[in-house]
Write a protein that holds these residues in place. Structure first.
Motif, short mmCIF file in Angstrom:
data_model
loop_
_atom_site.label_atom_id
_atom_site.label_comp_id
_atom_site.label_asym_id
_atom_site.label_seq_id
_atom_site.Cartn_x
_atom_site.Cartn_y
_atom_site.Cartn_z
N GLY A 35 0.78 -1.22 0.00
CA GLY A 35 0.00 0.00 0.00
C GLY A 35 0.82 1.27 0.00
N MET A 36 2.07 1.23 -0.42
CA MET A 36 2.92 2.41 -0.43
C MET A 36 2.69 3.20 -1.71
SD MET A 36 6.43 0.67 0.94
CE MET A 36 7.37 2.17 0.79
N SER A 37 2.76 4.52 -1.59
CA SER A 37 2.63 5.36 -2.77
C SER A 37 3.96 5.35 -3.54
CB SER A 37 2.28 6.79 -2.38
OG SER A 37 3.38 7.39 -1.73
N LYS A 38 3.92 5.87 -4.75
CA LYS A 38 5.14 5.92 -5.55
C LYS A 38 6.20 6.77 -4.87
CE LYS A 38 3.16 5.09 -10.09
NZ LYS A 38 2.99 5.61 -11.46
N ASP A 39 5.78 7.88 -4.26
CA ASP A 39 6.72 8.76 -3.57
C ASP A 39 7.39 8.05 -2.40
OD1 ASP A 39 6.09 10.79 -5.32
OD2 ASP A 39 4.60 11.70 -3.96
N GLN A 40 6.59 7.29 -1.64
CA GLN A 40 7.16 6.56 -0.51
C GLN A 40 8.15 5.51 -0.96
OE1 GLN A 40 3.41 5.29 1.16
NE2 GLN A 40 3.65 6.65 2.92
N ARG A 41 7.83 4.80 -2.04
CA ARG A 41 8.75 3.79 -2.55
C ARG A 41 10.05 4.42 -3.03
NH1 ARG A 41 3.97 1.44 -4.66
NH2 ARG A 41 4.37 2.33 -6.71
#
Length: 89
Positions: A35-41
């Motif tokens: 459930g991580m966003s692209k920014d978090q990844r």
């Protein structure tokens, strides 16, 4: 009889289709993307990249250490033996 066979085949096929479909959905903790966003990844990738670069820098520092003289090795050996003796007491 043919209708019954057809319904059985259709039921089995739909069951596997539903199973495949659920694998594509986010699963939460433990899932593929958690459930991580692209920014978090991307932030996590950068953090891990810096960690690995730091480890590489430490290896270079360890190789640059000078070799101990025989006197230094003997003193270190005696110090370790004394410390071990004190621990046993």
């Amino acid at each position: 009889m043919k209708v019954l066979t057809f319904l059985l085949a259709l039921t089995l096929a739909s069951g596997s289709a539903f199973a495949q479909r659920s694998e594509r959905e986010p699963r939460g903790a433990g899932g593929k993307n958690q459930g991580m966003s692209k920014d978090q990844r991307e932030r996590m990738r950068q953090d891990m990249r810096s960690v690995y670069q730091d480890k590489g820098g430490q290896k270079g520092q360890q190789q640059q250490q000078r070799q101990m003289t025989p006197q230094e090795r003997e003193k270190l050996r005696r110090d370790i033996q004394d410390a071990n003796r004190d621990l046993r007491r």
